[in-house]
Design an enzyme around this catalytic site. Structure first.
Site, short mmCIF file in Angstrom:
data_model
loop_
_atom_site.label_atom_id
_atom_site.label_comp_id
_atom_site.label_asym_id
_atom_site.label_seq_id
_atom_site.Cartn_x
_atom_site.Cartn_y
_atom_site.Cartn_z
N ASP A 1 14.20 56.76 13.42
CA ASP A 1 13.33 57.69 14.15
C ASP A 1 12.84 56.94 15.38
O ASP A 1 11.92 56.13 15.31
CB ASP A 1 12.15 58.10 13.25
CG ASP A 1 11.13 58.97 13.98
OD1 ASP A 1 11.42 59.41 15.12
OD2 ASP A 1 10.04 59.21 13.42
N LYS B 1 10.10 57.24 25.97
CA LYS B 1 10.89 58.36 25.44
C LYS B 1 10.63 59.65 26.21
O LYS B 1 11.51 60.50 26.32
CB LYS B 1 10.56 58.56 23.96
CG LYS B 1 11.30 59.71 23.28
CD LYS B 1 10.95 59.78 21.81
CE LYS B 1 11.56 60.99 21.13
NZ LYS B 1 11.26 61.02 19.68
N GLU C 1 14.60 66.00 14.79
CA GLU C 1 13.56 65.44 13.93
C GLU C 1 13.08 66.41 12.85
O GLU C 1 12.94 66.02 11.68
CB GLU C 1 12.40 64.95 14.80
CG GLU C 1 12.78 63.70 15.61
CD GLU C 1 11.86 63.47 16.80
OE1 GLU C 1 10.85 64.18 16.94
OE2 GLU C 1 12.17 62.56 17.61
N ASP D 1 6.20 69.60 13.81
CA ASP D 1 6.35 68.17 14.07
C ASP D 1 5.63 67.81 15.37
O ASP D 1 6.10 68.10 16.47
CB ASP D 1 7.84 67.84 14.18
CG ASP D 1 8.11 66.35 14.38
OD1 ASP D 1 7.15 65.58 14.52
OD2 ASP D 1 9.29 65.96 14.40
#
Length: 509
Positions: free
Chosen positions: A8, A69, A147, A169
């Site tokens: 992850d 990211k 994810e 999420d």
């Protein structure tokens, strides 16, 4: 035995897990289950990654990078760190290298294969850059998996219960919501949505802005606009204090923000849970809008959802749980909410590397429509989706373009990503150039094939259609189907040798 791992790669923290002997195990890095996704470069050129790098955010913020990211897919973003120019891909690669090294030591074996998770709402370019970061780190990236899908796998594997799951999420930098239909070990995504610039970092920023305003009222100093070295350090201290306050407010009704020396003044503020909830209310409403949109796309009502699963560190916020309970139903939170995505990725990695050990069937869908601009009957440019959002992938779709002048050597088709009928309100990806060889005096039809692979990354192929009755029937069929091509007929022409495939490239601005 060499095991594939699940990673992850998070905005704030990253996690690596492995599935072996029927059990998922999180690999600790620096004694912790999560590793900060932070990179710092010293003046001597040595690189620190993880906890050691995060500690340097206060000491040397100019040469330390966090939350890279958020800029994956941005080919114009670079960090100037200690004389080095680093892209978000470079930063991601450094984080992944550190993860691989730590996992190799912990398991006592080489790590080569990996499944890496990405936000479900990541674009093609963001997914491609994530894969590049993995390959740059020396990994064989078996698959990129969304994810929320990974979280659903970790939650629903071998449960033996058919159910419809919504995964909410909310991480450090991104938000996703997905709806999946689980039947045994078959996970079919029915709809996805989200925002790649919404997460815990934004919660921190609301506290920072509030505290900065209070500090300005007290001292007259605009902390946000002071770009001196001391000003940069003061803002980093405030960011750390804001993050600490956010975490404290997940369990307490108030939190203290205290910095003894902030540009020569003491900063001490009390933030109540009600004030904090008011600050973040607009951010949470954006997640509600996403949930409603995905429900609509999936043609479901809240009562059709059997279980809502909360994933990501930012779901520890009490207001998140309350708003999900109000809009859908009381959510389920894993005891290891920070690790569940990596656990699902590890299970997916085992399925791809050791299919006899883990049986898994996953069907994901696109988060964005991909298409072109074309003239309608009113001679207006409109957006024509070729691969509509919520399309199951891998998949192929095709359209036909034509030369419009003699001896034309290529056909140019503008490509967009988005949902608006007006292409000007969508994301322009570039010009899809379809080669024509050899150039001819008459009109030449060329099929453009949009090929979305198992990672959700788009590839383009051009097929020049030969003159003849077979091409005529393909063209006529396309006209009857709003320009979409019968791919089976095109494949038959290719196999027979009557048509040749050629590379088709997007030429961006």
């Amino acid at each position: 035995m060499t095991y594939a791992v699940g990673i992850d790669l998070g905005t704030t923290n990253s996690v690596v897990s492995v599935f072996r002997r029927g059990v998922v195990q999180t690999i600790a890095i620096d004694g912790r289950s999560t590793m900060p996704s932070v990179v710092s470069v010293r003046e001597d050129g040595s690189i620190l990654v993880g906890s050691a790098a995060k500690s340097r955010l206060l000491l040397d913020p100019a040469n330390t990078v966090a939350s890279a990211k958020r800029f994956m897919g941005n080919r114009h973003k670079f960090y100037n760190v200690a004389g080095k120019s680093l892209s978000p891909v470079d930063i991601g690669s450094m984080v992944l290298k550190r993860i691989v090294e730590s996992t190799r030591i912990a398991l006592g074996e080489e790590i080569r294969d990996a499944v890496i998770t990405v936000p479900a709402y990541f674009t093609d370019a963001q997914r491609e850059d994530t894969r590049r970061a993995g390959e740059q780190a020396g990994l064989n990236v078996l698959r990129l998996i969304p994810e929320p899908t990974a979280a659903a796998i970790a939650y629903g594997l071998d449960k033996g219960k058919d159910q419809t799951i919504m995964v909410y999420d909310l991480g450090g930098g991104t938000f996703d919501v997905s709806i999946l239909r689980v039947q045994g070990n078959r996970f079919e995504v029915k709809g996805v949505g989200g925002n790649t610039n919404l997460g815990g970092d934004d919660f921190d920023r609301t506290i920072i802005n509030w505290a900065s305003e209070q500090f300005k009222i007290q001292t007259g100093i605009d902390l946000q606009s002071d770009n001196s070295r001391l000003g940069i350090i003061a803002r980093q201290r405030l960011k750390d204090a804001a993050e600490t306050a956010k975490i404290e407010l997940s369990v307490s009704d108030s939190a203290t923000i205290a910095i003894p020396d902030c540009l020569g003044h003491a900063l001490e503020l009390e933030l109540s849970i009600s004030e904090y909830n008011n600050l973040i209310a607009p951010l949470l409403q954006r997640t509600v809008n996403c949930m409603k949109s995905v429900l609509q796309d999936a043609r479901l009502q809240p009562e059709d959802i059997d279980r809502v699963i909360l994933v990501g560190g930012s779901t520890k916020n009490r207001a998140v749980r309350e708003i999900v309970a109000r809009e859908i139903k009381e959510p389920y939170t894993s005891d290891r909410v920070d690790e569940v995505v990596a656990h699902g990725a590890a299970i997916a990695a085992a399925n791809l590397s050791l299919p006899d050990e883990v049986s898994l069937d996953v069907l994901d869908v696109t988060a964005h429509s991909l298409g072109i601009s074309m003239l309608n009957y009113k001679e207006e440019l409109v957006f024509k989706p070729i691969v509509p959002r919520q399309t199951t992938y891998p998949c192929k779709r095709g359209i036909i373009g034509y030369t419009n002048r003699p001896l034309q050597n290529e056909i140019d088709i503008p490509v967009f990503r988005g949902e608006n009928t007006d292409p000007n309100y969508n994301d322009y990806l570039g010009i899809l150039s379809l080669p024509v060889s050899p150039p001819q005096s008459e009109i030449v039809p060329v099929a453009a094939i949009f090929d979305l692979d198992a990672d959700g990354i788009i590839h383009f192929t051009a097929v020049q259609l030969p003159p003849g009755s077979q091409s005529a029937s393909i063209i006529e069929n396309a006209r009857e189907n709003k320009g979409l091509v019968d791919l089976n007929a095109v494949e038959a022409l290719i196999k027979s040798g009557e048509a040749q495939t050629k590379m088709a490239q997007i030429n961006s601005k």
